[in-house]
Design a protein around this motif. Structure first.
Motif, mmCIF file in Angstrom:
data_model
loop_
_atom_site.group_PDB
_atom_site.id
_atom_site.type_symbol
_atom_site.label_atom_id
_atom_site.label_comp_id
_atom_site.label_asym_id
_atom_site.label_seq_id
_atom_site.Cartn_x
_atom_site.Cartn_y
_atom_site.Cartn_z
ATOM 1 N N ARG A 52 47.217 61.574 34.162
ATOM 2 C CA ARG A 52 46.745 62.257 35.374
ATOM 3 C C ARG A 52 47.249 63.704 35.418
ATOM 4 N NH1 ARG A 52 44.115 59.356 39.358
ATOM 5 N NH2 ARG A 52 44.083 57.135 38.979
ATOM 6 N N SER A 53 48.454 63.927 34.910
ATOM 7 C CA SER A 53 48.999 65.287 34.847
ATOM 8 C C SER A 53 48.183 66.175 33.913
ATOM 9 C CB SER A 53 50.452 65.263 34.369
ATOM 10 O OG SER A 53 51.274 64.620 35.302
ATOM 11 N N ALA A 54 47.480 65.571 32.986
ATOM 12 C CA ALA A 54 46.648 66.325 32.043
ATOM 13 C C ALA A 54 45.311 66.727 32.667
ATOM 14 C CB ALA A 54 46.418 65.496 30.783
ATOM 15 N N GLY A 55 45.047 66.278 33.900
ATOM 16 C CA GLY A 55 43.801 66.635 34.574
ATOM 17 C C GLY A 55 42.751 65.549 34.567
ATOM 18 N N VAL A 56 43.153 64.326 34.264
ATOM 19 C CA VAL A 56 42.215 63.202 34.233
ATOM 20 C C VAL A 56 42.286 62.467 35.571
ATOM 21 C CG1 VAL A 56 41.669 61.008 33.126
ATOM 22 C CG2 VAL A 56 42.459 62.938 31.746
ATOM 23 N N ASP A 57 41.125 62.305 36.196
ATOM 24 C CA ASP A 57 41.078 61.574 37.460
ATOM 25 C C ASP A 57 40.575 60.151 37.285
ATOM 26 O OD1 ASP A 57 41.965 63.718 39.046
ATOM 27 O OD2 ASP A 57 39.944 64.565 39.112
ATOM 28 N N ASP A 58 39.846 59.905 36.216
ATOM 29 C CA ASP A 58 39.239 58.597 35.993
ATOM 30 C C ASP A 58 39.978 57.889 34.859
ATOM 31 O OD1 ASP A 58 37.544 56.453 36.061
ATOM 32 O OD2 ASP A 58 35.758 57.544 35.422
ATOM 33 N N VAL A 59 40.899 57.007 35.236
ATOM 34 C CA VAL A 59 41.706 56.273 34.263
ATOM 35 C C VAL A 59 41.339 54.792 34.358
ATOM 36 C CG1 VAL A 59 44.040 55.647 33.544
ATOM 37 C CG2 VAL A 59 43.603 57.918 34.479
ATOM 38 N N GLY A 60 41.029 54.206 33.219
ATOM 39 C CA GLY A 60 40.696 52.785 33.185
ATOM 40 C C GLY A 60 41.727 52.020 32.373
ATOM 41 N N LEU A 61 41.952 50.791 32.756
ATOM 42 C CA LEU A 61 42.873 49.923 32.025
ATOM 43 C C LEU A 61 42.064 48.871 31.291
ATOM 44 C CD1 LEU A 61 45.623 49.386 34.752
ATOM 45 C CD2 LEU A 61 45.653 50.981 32.837
ATOM 46 N N LEU A 62 42.270 48.784 29.983
ATOM 47 C CA LEU A 62 41.578 47.788 29.174
ATOM 48 C C LEU A 62 42.468 46.567 29.019
ATOM 49 C CD1 LEU A 62 40.220 50.095 26.344
ATOM 50 C CD2 LEU A 62 39.016 49.292 28.367
ATOM 51 N N THR A 63 41.882 45.407 29.163
ATOM 52 C CA THR A 63 42.634 44.170 28.999
ATOM 53 C C THR A 63 41.882 43.247 28.059
ATOM 54 O OG1 THR A 63 41.542 43.108 30.877
ATOM 55 C CG2 THR A 63 43.576 44.292 31.342
ATOM 56 N N GLU A 64 42.609 42.319 27.500
ATOM 57 C CA GLU A 64 41.974 41.298 26.691
ATOM 58 C C GLU A 64 41.847 40.049 27.543
ATOM 59 O OE1 GLU A 64 43.944 40.640 23.001
ATOM 60 O OE2 GLU A 64 43.787 42.730 22.417
ATOM 61 N N GLN A 65 40.703 39.411 27.431
ATOM 62 C CA GLN A 65 40.486 38.200 28.203
ATOM 63 C C GLN A 65 41.279 37.060 27.590
ATOM 64 O OE1 GLN A 65 36.387 37.167 28.531
ATOM 65 N NE2 GLN A 65 36.748 35.549 30.018
ATOM 66 N N ARG A 66 41.978 36.335 28.425
ATOM 67 C CA ARG A 66 42.704 35.174 27.932
ATOM 68 C C ARG A 66 41.725 34.100 27.547
ATOM 69 N NH1 ARG A 66 47.806 33.991 31.913
ATOM 70 N NH2 ARG A 66 48.974 35.852 31.365
ATOM 71 N N LYS A 67 42.059 33.398 26.482
ATOM 72 C CA LYS A 67 41.221 32.271 26.091
ATOM 73 C C LYS A 67 41.445 31.158 27.088
ATOM 74 C CE LYS A 67 41.252 33.407 21.239
ATOM 75 N NZ LYS A 67 41.624 33.024 19.892
ATOM 76 N N ALA A 68 40.376 30.601 27.547
ATOM 77 C CA ALA A 68 40.479 29.522 28.533
ATOM 78 C C ALA A 68 41.056 28.283 27.856
ATOM 79 C CB ALA A 68 39.111 29.210 29.123
ATOM 80 N N THR A 69 42.098 27.773 28.453
ATOM 81 C CA THR A 69 42.664 26.525 27.955
ATOM 82 C C THR A 69 42.350 25.456 28.987
ATOM 83 O OG1 THR A 69 44.784 27.029 28.983
ATOM 84 C CG2 THR A 69 44.516 27.646 26.673
ATOM 85 N N LEU A 70 41.715 24.451 28.535
ATOM 86 C CA LEU A 70 41.360 23.375 29.448
ATOM 87 C C LEU A 70 42.531 22.424 29.574
ATOM 88 C CD1 LEU A 70 37.747 22.637 28.165
ATOM 89 C CD2 LEU A 70 38.435 23.997 30.147
ATOM 90 N N SER A 71 42.981 22.284 30.794
ATOM 91 C CA SER A 71 44.053 21.308 31.012
ATOM 92 C C SER A 71 43.416 20.031 31.507
ATOM 93 C CB SER A 71 45.060 21.857 32.024
ATOM 94 O OG SER A 71 44.428 22.198 33.216
ATOM 95 N N PRO A 72 43.979 18.920 31.108
ATOM 96 C CA PRO A 72 43.383 17.651 31.537
ATOM 97 C C PRO A 72 43.454 17.525 33.057
ATOM 98 C CG PRO A 72 45.494 17.290 30.419
ATOM 99 C CD PRO A 72 45.177 18.758 30.318
ATOM 100 N N ALA A 73 42.429 16.913 33.586
ATOM 101 C CA ALA A 73 42.384 16.702 35.047
ATOM 102 C C ALA A 73 43.489 15.717 35.427
ATOM 103 C CB ALA A 73 41.025 16.141 35.441
ATOM 104 N N PRO A 74 44.072 15.920 36.610
ATOM 105 C CA PRO A 74 45.109 14.989 37.030
ATOM 106 C C PRO A 74 44.502 13.594 37.224
ATOM 107 C CG PRO A 74 44.569 16.515 38.804
ATOM 108 C CD PRO A 74 43.797 16.948 37.578
ATOM 109 N N PRO A 75 45.278 12.574 36.954
ATOM 110 C CA PRO A 75 44.734 11.214 37.106
ATOM 111 C C PRO A 75 44.389 10.928 38.568
ATOM 112 C CG PRO A 75 47.102 11.157 36.682
ATOM 113 C CD PRO A 75 46.661 12.586 36.563
ATOM 114 N N ALA A 76 43.325 10.205 38.747
ATOM 115 C CA ALA A 76 42.892 9.835 40.086
ATOM 116 C C ALA A 76 43.849 8.786 40.644
ATOM 117 C CB ALA A 76 41.473 9.293 40.054
ATOM 118 N N THR A 77 44.152 8.894 41.908
ATOM 119 C CA THR A 77 45.025 7.900 42.531
ATOM 120 C C THR A 77 44.199 7.107 43.530
ATOM 121 O OG1 THR A 77 45.713 9.521 44.171
ATOM 122 C CG2 THR A 77 47.121 9.262 42.261
ATOM 123 N N ALA A 78 44.388 5.835 43.519
ATOM 124 C CA ALA A 78 43.674 4.955 44.443
ATOM 125 C C ALA A 78 44.476 4.829 45.714
ATOM 126 C CB ALA A 78 43.466 3.577 43.824
#
Length: 79
Positions: A52-78
């Motif tokens: 920003r000190s260099a005169g840039v007003d438009d700064v973007g942050l690049l991120t990497e998308q996390r890989k989706a990890t599927l967690s098992p569904a909790p067991p159903a309780t009766a």
């Protein structure tokens, strides 16, 4: 703790001048920052401030998308 300008590692103190030089002849003064997950928040803030000190007003942050990890569904309780 390292700062890169493109693919070149640079001294963080040189970042503002390098950005100024790069954007001096451009009408689109947009800069993107990419930080890995190990980067400290305070260091990223310093880089944003330097850009920003260099005169840039438009700064973007690049991120990497996390890989989706599927967690098992909790067991159903009766009831």
């Amino acid at each position: 703790g390292k700062v890169y300008f493109g693919t070149d590692q640079i001294n963080p103190d040189d970042l503002t001048s390098k950005v100024k030089d790069r954007i001096s002849n451009k009408t689109d003064k947009r800069v993107f920052i990419k930080a890995d997950a190990r980067a400290r928040y305070g260091k990223v803030v310093e880089v944003v401030d330097d850009i920003r000190s260099a005169g840039v007003d438009d700064v973007g942050l690049l991120t990497e998308q996390r890989k989706a990890t599927l967690s098992p569904a909790p067991p159903a309780t009766a009831k």
